[in-house]
Design a protein around this motif. Structure first.
Motif, PDB file in Angstrom:
ATOM      1  N   UNK A 163       0.834  -1.205   0.000  1.00  0.00           N
ATOM      2  CA  UNK A 163       0.000   0.000   0.000  1.00  0.00           C
ATOM      3  C   UNK A 163       0.868   1.254   0.000  1.00  0.00           C
ATOM      4  N   UNK A 164       1.944   1.227   0.767  1.00  0.00           N
ATOM      5  CA  UNK A 164       2.840   2.373   0.841  1.00  0.00           C
ATOM      6  C   UNK A 164       3.551   2.635  -0.475  1.00  0.00           C
ATOM      7  N   UNK A 165       3.952   1.586  -1.180  1.00  0.00           N
ATOM      8  CA  UNK A 165       4.618   1.767  -2.481  1.00  0.00           C
ATOM      9  C   UNK A 165       3.675   2.321  -3.525  1.00  0.00           C
ATOM     10  N   UNK A 166       2.366   2.078  -3.361  1.00  0.00           N
ATOM     11  CA  UNK A 166       1.391   2.560  -4.331  1.00  0.00           C
ATOM     12  C   UNK A 166       1.053   4.040  -4.192  1.00  0.00           C
ATOM     13  N   UNK A 167       1.564   4.687  -3.147  1.00  0.00           N
ATOM     14  CA  UNK A 167       1.242   6.100  -2.926  1.00  0.00           C
ATOM     15  C   UNK A 167       1.747   6.969  -4.072  1.00  0.00           C
ATOM     16  N   UNK A 168       2.971   6.704  -4.569  1.00  0.00           N
ATOM     17  CA  UNK A 168       3.512   7.513  -5.665  1.00  0.00           C
ATOM     18  C   UNK A 168       2.674   7.385  -6.928  1.00  0.00           C
ATOM     19  N   UNK A 169       2.187   6.182  -7.221  1.00  0.00           N
ATOM     20  CA  UNK A 169       1.307   5.997  -8.377  1.00  0.00           C
ATOM     21  C   UNK A 169       0.005   6.761  -8.184  1.00  0.00           C
TER      22      UNK A 169
END
Length: 179
Positions: free
Chosen positions: A58-64
């Motif tokens: 979920x945290x990695x998807x923040x930039x997207x």
């Protein structure tokens, strides 16, 4: 004096299950055990829907997510949502002058603030340029978070509102630079 002694003897000669103080003293531990059994049963049989299993993903998807919202802001997209009984109508405007934003359909995700089981996705079909309609399954009264995107999911507009609404609900992208 003999009557007082006989009442005491009568009370003492009753069986244990007929003594009122015994039941009074057993009431509180019994209620405590019952409450604990119910709490443990509920804890084991329900699962918390608000907890994410893979929080790192979920945290990695923040930039997207930020990039999708920035594109919607760059295109100048604005959505106006109107509820008519069991129908939703969304008017998508582009103040950025981008004529390329006219998908065949839109995806409107409705997220309930507290009950994950009430979340739903509504596909809105184009009925005219910039106007999309879809059917609502079930009751959507109350407060909701919106996530509106096209079929390619390259842009996204987020917002929140309450149904039934007295007027149109206007949803605009947040400014990604200030976020």
């Amino acid at each position: 004096m003999s009557e007082t002694v006989s009442n005491y003897d009568d009370e003492a000669s009753r069986p244990w299950y007929r003594q009122p103080w015994l039941w009074f003293l057993l009431l509180f531990p019994g209620a405590s055990i019952t409450y604990c059994a119910v709490a443990i049963t509920l804890a084991l049989n329900t699962h918390p829907s608000m907890v994410v299993d893979d929080y790192s993903k979920e945290g990695r998807g923040i930039n997207q997510s930020i990039a999708r919202e920035a594109l919607a802001a760059e295109l100048g997209l604005e959505a106006r949502i109107v509820q008519n009984n069991r129908n939703l109508e969304v008017t998508l405007d582009s103040t950025g002058g981008s004529a390329g934003v006219a998908p065949e359909y839109l995806l409107l995700q409705l997220f309930h603030p507290t009950i994950g089981g009430r979340d739903r996705v509504i596909q809105l079909s184009a009925v005219s340029p910039g106007v999309y309609r879809g059917q609502i399954a079930g009751n959507i009264d109350g407060r909701w978070y919106f996530d509106l995107s096209g079929p390619t999911k390259d842009w996204r507009i987020k917002g929140e509102g309450r149904f039934p609404a007295d007027s149109d609900i206007v949803v605009r992208p947040t400014n990604a630079a200030s976020g």
